[in-house]
Design an enzyme around this catalytic site. Sequence first.
Site, PDB file in Angstrom:
ATOM      1  N   ARG A  58     -14.598   8.832   8.598  1.00  0.00           N
ATOM      2  CA  ARG A  58     -13.787   7.632   8.348  1.00  0.00           C
ATOM      3  C   ARG A  58     -14.313   6.894   7.122  1.00  0.00           C
ATOM      4  NH1 ARG A  58     -15.319   3.522  10.820  1.00  0.00           N
ATOM      5  NH2 ARG A  58     -15.470   4.446  12.886  1.00  0.00           N
ATOM      6  N   TYR A 110      10.386  -3.628  -1.071  1.00  0.00           N
ATOM      7  CA  TYR A 110      10.551  -2.613  -0.027  1.00  0.00           C
ATOM      8  C   TYR A 110      10.620  -3.286   1.351  1.00  0.00           C
ATOM      9  CZ  TYR A 110       9.340   1.404   2.895  1.00  0.00           C
ATOM     10  OH  TYR A 110       9.332   2.376   3.858  1.00  0.00           O
ATOM     11  N   ASP A 179       3.283  -3.017  -6.863  1.00  0.00           N
ATOM     12  CA  ASP A 179       3.686  -1.773  -6.201  1.00  0.00           C
ATOM     13  C   ASP A 179       4.554  -1.018  -7.202  1.00  0.00           C
ATOM     14  OD1 ASP A 179       5.083   0.206  -4.835  1.00  0.00           O
ATOM     15  OD2 ASP A 179       5.354  -0.983  -3.016  1.00  0.00           O
ATOM     16  N   LYS A 204       5.959   9.145  -1.795  1.00  0.00           N
ATOM     17  CA  LYS A 204       7.144   9.342  -2.629  1.00  0.00           C
ATOM     18  C   LYS A 204       6.797  10.290  -3.788  1.00  0.00           C
ATOM     19  CE  LYS A 204       8.552   6.418   0.383  1.00  0.00           C
ATOM     20  NZ  LYS A 204       8.502   4.980   0.201  1.00  0.00           N
TER      21      LYS A 204
HETATM   22  C1  LIG Z   1       8.000   3.881   0.889  1.00  0.00           C
HETATM   23  C2  LIG Z   1       7.533   2.694   0.166  1.00  0.00           C
HETATM   24  C3  LIG Z   1       6.452   1.934   0.648  1.00  0.00           C
HETATM   25  C4  LIG Z   1       5.756   2.246   1.943  1.00  0.00           C
HETATM   26  O1  LIG Z   1       5.088   3.455   1.892  1.00  0.00           O
HETATM   27  P1  LIG Z   1       4.780   4.336   3.191  1.00  0.00           P
HETATM   28  O2  LIG Z   1       3.970   5.454   2.652  1.00  0.00           O
HETATM   29  O3  LIG Z   1       6.112   4.751   3.753  1.00  0.00           O
HETATM   30  O4  LIG Z   1       4.050   3.460   4.146  1.00  0.00           O
HETATM   31  C5  LIG Z   1       6.041   0.843  -0.102  1.00  0.00           C
HETATM   32  N1  LIG Z   1       6.658   0.501  -1.250  1.00  0.00           N
HETATM   33  C6  LIG Z   1       7.700   1.195  -1.739  1.00  0.00           C
HETATM   34  C7  LIG Z   1       8.330   0.772  -3.016  1.00  0.00           C
HETATM   35  C8  LIG Z   1       8.180   2.315  -1.053  1.00  0.00           C
HETATM   36  O5  LIG Z   1       9.237   2.993  -1.535  1.00  0.00           O
END
Ligand SMILES: *Cc1c(COP(=O)(O)O)cnc(C)c1O
Length: 390
Positions: A58, A110, A179, A204
């Site tokens: 961890r 998001y 982000d 993604k």
């Molecule tokens: C999918 C997404 C998230 C969250 O990510 P996860 O891996 O699904 O927890 C955060 N920000 C954006 C812009 C996203 O498309």
Amino acid sequence: MSGENGYLPEPKGFATAAIHAFQDPEQWSSMAVVTPMVASTTFKQYGPAHYKQFEYGRSGNPNRNVLENCLATLDNAKYGLCWASGLGATMGIASLFKAGDHIICGDDVYGGTNRLFNKVCTKLGLEISFVHETKIESAIKENTKLIWIESLTNPTLKVIDIPAIAAIARKHKVLLAVDSTFVTPYFQRPIDFGADLVVHSITKYINGHSDVIMGVVLTNNKDLYDQLKFLQNSMGIVPAPFDCYQVTRSIKTLALRMKQHMKNSLEVAKFLETHPKVEKVLHPGRPSHPQHELYKKLTSGCSGMLTFYLKNASLEHSQRFLSSLKVFTLAESLGGYESLAELPSVMTHASVPEDQRKVLNITDNMIRLSVGLEDAEDLISDLQQALEKV
Ligand SMILES: *Cc1c(COP(=O)(O)O)cnc(C)c1O
């Protein structure tokens, strides 16, 4: 700026770093060219509390270590930390703060980020304001600690002026987190614009194969890194070694994939712009996008994301269009090699209250595409035949 589409991406050495950074085979006794997968949850110590590099899975693992360092290199950051999901990364950042602290979050982020801040972090005593990007400075208060924005919003693909917001953050001594999931480090490095923290949902584009859920935080700030490293271990929001191995493999083709996502999505956008059943296309790489010039200033290219509005279409028309697609898969998520299509108003953004959806123009005739890596001609003819059914 060159090429048919007006501009082409060429961040220096990106592909080389993705393939080689922190992956010198001479660091393993086996000299394996591919970073070996280490599943062990614990590591032998020379003597009590005297260990080589890792003690417990961890707290740290060789595969996670390679991936974190390589991702940091790609984003021009000194430090990287991987988390069990993008939202896990967000929770790590939120946990830097204490009850009574204030976070300003973009009003068009998001849905899961909105839910985490709004429904979980507020319960822990954090104060959250969702604010339009032009109103951020006036929303700053004495207890404001963090500004959270996305570089390209979802699903309206609004371009956020990161340098302008970084200047506000600096002036008021507030941290800025960006982000950048929709743009990726291949096209934009928010650290270079003054962001303190960069976040990606690796799920993604960075993984890009729709088979790993993971997130990452990048920073140049040693103090923030130490605090986040402590939280990553203390909260246990860590990814599995195999997933780190998979993502390290995936990023070897990130540059190639992003070039093709860009090429394909621009071709699809051009096709949709001329189709009589399409009212409007939103793609930041096309001159028709209202912030195309700003986008060009901030990035070296665009991913596969585009949104369009069907002309005079009801919910039923949109449903018929989406159910008629054969190459595009009707599904949530984005950034994989496969093309996906979805209806934000009833899928990814159903949890956004109706009046706010109206403000953001998330209507029942708005379709979001994640343009994948199939042959562009096949994608276009698939859209063509489905548009005929509307
Ligand atoms: C999918 C997404 C998230 C969250 O990510 P996860 O891996 O699904 O927890 C955060 N920000 C954006 C812009 C996203 O498309």
